[in-house]
Scaffold this motif. Sequence first.
Motif, short mmCIF file in Angstrom:
data_model
loop_
_atom_site.label_atom_id
_atom_site.label_comp_id
_atom_site.label_asym_id
_atom_site.label_seq_id
_atom_site.Cartn_x
_atom_site.Cartn_y
_atom_site.Cartn_z
N THR A 16 16.49 11.00 -42.38
CA THR A 16 17.42 11.96 -42.58
C THR A 16 17.32 12.70 -44.20
O THR A 16 16.65 12.19 -44.81
N ALA A 17 17.75 14.08 -44.05
CA ALA A 17 17.49 14.67 -45.36
C ALA A 17 18.68 15.69 -45.57
O ALA A 17 18.87 16.19 -44.69
N GLU A 18 19.13 15.89 -46.84
CA GLU A 18 20.23 16.50 -46.98
C GLU A 18 20.10 17.07 -48.38
O GLU A 18 19.54 16.21 -49.26
N ARG A 19 20.88 17.96 -48.83
CA ARG A 19 20.87 18.56 -50.29
C ARG A 19 21.68 17.82 -51.04
O ARG A 19 22.91 17.23 -50.59
N LEU A 75 16.84 11.85 -49.36
CA LEU A 75 16.57 11.27 -48.15
C LEU A 75 16.60 9.91 -47.67
O LEU A 75 16.69 9.06 -48.77
N HIS A 76 16.60 9.67 -46.48
CA HIS A 76 16.64 8.30 -46.05
C HIS A 76 15.51 8.09 -45.19
O HIS A 76 15.14 8.88 -44.32
N VAL A 77 14.86 7.04 -45.74
CA VAL A 77 13.55 6.83 -45.00
C VAL A 77 13.22 5.52 -44.67
O VAL A 77 13.84 4.51 -45.17
N SER A 78 12.36 5.23 -43.70
CA SER A 78 11.91 3.99 -43.11
C SER A 78 10.83 3.41 -43.40
O SER A 78 9.56 4.25 -43.51
N LEU A 79 10.64 2.26 -43.93
CA LEU A 79 9.56 1.33 -44.52
C LEU A 79 9.18 0.56 -43.18
O LEU A 79 8.47 -0.71 -43.63
N GLY A 80 9.36 0.68 -42.16
CA GLY A 80 9.31 -0.43 -41.17
C GLY A 80 10.36 -1.51 -41.17
O GLY A 80 11.25 -1.66 -40.06
N THR A 81 10.16 -2.42 -42.09
CA THR A 81 11.00 -3.59 -42.29
C THR A 81 12.40 -3.28 -42.90
O THR A 81 13.21 -4.04 -42.86
N GLU A 82 12.46 -2.26 -43.54
CA GLU A 82 13.63 -1.62 -44.35
C GLU A 82 13.66 -0.36 -44.43
O GLU A 82 13.01 0.61 -43.97
N ILE A 108 16.22 7.85 -51.27
CA ILE A 108 15.28 8.29 -52.28
C ILE A 108 15.74 9.74 -52.50
O ILE A 108 15.96 10.84 -51.78
N VAL A 109 15.83 10.06 -53.83
CA VAL A 109 16.48 11.24 -54.51
C VAL A 109 15.22 12.09 -54.91
O VAL A 109 14.55 11.41 -55.69
N GLU A 154 13.13 22.96 -46.88
CA GLU A 154 14.47 22.85 -46.13
C GLU A 154 14.75 21.40 -45.78
O GLU A 154 13.76 20.79 -45.21
N PRO A 155 15.95 20.67 -45.91
CA PRO A 155 15.99 19.35 -45.37
C PRO A 155 15.57 19.10 -44.11
O PRO A 155 14.91 18.06 -43.81
N GLU A 156 15.79 20.07 -43.16
CA GLU A 156 15.84 19.77 -41.76
C GLU A 156 14.39 19.79 -41.48
O GLU A 156 13.88 18.80 -40.35
N THR A 157 13.48 20.42 -42.07
CA THR A 157 11.98 20.43 -42.16
C THR A 157 11.46 18.95 -42.25
O THR A 157 10.35 18.97 -41.69
N LEU A 158 11.98 18.21 -43.22
CA LEU A 158 11.36 17.00 -43.39
C LEU A 158 11.67 15.84 -42.48
O LEU A 158 10.75 14.80 -42.51
N VAL A 159 12.69 15.94 -41.53
CA VAL A 159 13.09 14.80 -40.77
C VAL A 159 11.80 14.52 -39.92
O VAL A 159 11.35 15.35 -39.42
N GLY A 160 11.31 13.44 -39.74
CA GLY A 160 10.33 12.96 -38.67
C GLY A 160 9.07 12.95 -39.64
O GLY A 160 7.99 12.35 -38.72
#
Length: 663
Positions: free
Chosen positions: A576-579, A589-596, A600-601, A609-615
């Motif tokens: 996820t990403a938001e301003r 940003l909320h990011v996945s490292l696989g096991t956790e 991150i700000v 734009e936040p929505e362009t970063l998701v995925g």
Amino acid sequence: MSQSNTFYITTPIYYVNDVPHIGHAYTTIAADILARYWRLRGRDVFFLTGLDEHGQKVQQAAARASIAPQVHCDRLAPQFQDLWKRLNISNDAFIRTSDAQHTRIVQRYLHELFDRQLIYKADYSGWYCTFDERFWTEKDVADGLCPDCKRPVEQLSEHNYFFKMGQYQDRLIDHIKKHDRFIRPESRRNEVLGFLQTQKLGDLSISRPKSRLSWGIELPFDNDYVTYVWFDALVNYISALEYLPREKPIGNRFWPANVHFVGKDILTTHAVYWSTMLMALKMPLPETIFAHGWWTVGGEKMSKSRGNVVDPNKMVETYGVDAFRYFLLREVPFGQDGDFSQSAMATSINSDLANGIGNLLSRTLTMIARFAGGTIPADDLPALPEVESKIAQLSTQLPAVIEQGFTALTFRENLQVLRELIGLCDEYIDKTAPWKLAKNPDDQGRLNTVFNTTARALRLLSVLLYPYMPQTAAKLAQQLGLALDFSKPLPEETYQWDAPIAGTRICKGPGLFPRIESTLQGDKPMSAAPIPPQPNPVMHAATPIAPSPGPHAPASTQITIDEFMKIQLKTAKVLTAERVPKSEKLLKLHVSLGTEQRQIVAGIGKQYEPETLVGKTIVIVANLKPAKLMGIESQGMVLAAGDSEVRGLATILEEVEPGTTVK
């Protein structure tokens, strides 16, 4: 059988001496989900739960407290009633077996069986378990312990009254064989059949002498005895229909029950005792007795002595009622055993709810507000392209699939297919990139179709998720600008993909599910884990992105290979990403490292734009000491190119698992 438009569902009546735990919550929430679904579909539902308040353990507990048994029960009953309110349980009635009306009805049925010579008096000797309040034969008892609870038993010899249960053995076997849905799941059906077909069914002792036990319903034909607690308790399913409804008795309309939900430990009492009692009373048997599994904690059975009993009240305080309801029915197939951990619940909330339905709603409404003036546009394309057609096809089939799932009591499978739709919509947004379509006036029709399609899917999700998460469904519908009244049956068109939604003014609100920010390892906060080695101070923790040194950087900025090796660079997938409010530059940003998962700000808000970063798969410094930026904790650093301004983000082109080391 019960009329097709009625639906009668029951939980077991819980033992009043128990402390409400996850097992009680599980059964009751499952029953509530089923009741809510069928009410919404227009069926006349009666949902019963309550308390079993008689028996030796209650009498002994009251004596230890120097109070009357009824006072003891009155003090304990609210702990269940209050919990059901907290869990948003929509039961129509709450029965207590100490109710005077219930007592009279039990005595009436006892007298009927006695008059028809189906109850007789005889001497009996056997091993008695006070905890389970039942007799065992010599072959049942090993090492002087009850085969069920493993507590010591005592030898008793006394006169008692017996119900001629054994004479119904063949009839019960025949009924089970002819009715596949009578005992479910199939493994439990086979267990009961195996028991009935391999040994002779004896008669059932249905009394206890008052000299040993006085807290119970007095036998109407012998005031020296009280009724065996199970004969008293099981009758609640039909006595409740006679005296608890506010209107006239409804037994003729609702009996037989559509579903009795029970734990697997009390299947025999329901499948054998209750069934033969109903046969003797010349009453039809329930349509289904469904025995679900147990919850363990860390692979161990819950018990007070182990100190591992899961308190539903604390789970609701920590995670919220809807998240708790969702997790219990999502975690394991209904009918099987499940193992509970808070780490599993946190993962479920973050992946399915915060990053799933919550993120889909947030990003959709954010883009509609920004690019469509806050109003859901009409579908502007004459024919749906392939991606939209896939969503439309699944959504069109969903109501029938969900109804079939509720008929089959496959709660988890229903949630899986709803998650499939959420994932399909997320993929759809990523592929169509509405933020790019909005830049080209020629793509306006395509953009409108994207918003219309996603809003339709969200509308349908609000309806189909309602039984599981009623509060969430109401919030979802409200933010979409829909006036859905979940307190009564919804019009059939609400379930249809083509139901009109264009022109609806959205009302974006707070996120549906806050993320569980403290990643759990087992059931301990991650903060208790050792802190990894920190990098060289050249990359300051408070700096969202480290600016690269210029081409003529002084030699003092150089680091050794050993210093560089301390820095852990890893791939991370953006969930996820938001301003960040009041900041033009910062994104959360909320990011996945696989096991956790991490928060991150990053100071990339002017470029992205936040929505362009998701995925996207990005590169982060994974062992940077956490720091707060504008009051928000940042648990790492993203890598990007640029001097004073960010010009590009370091991303990975190939499919790489999150958490992969970058060298």
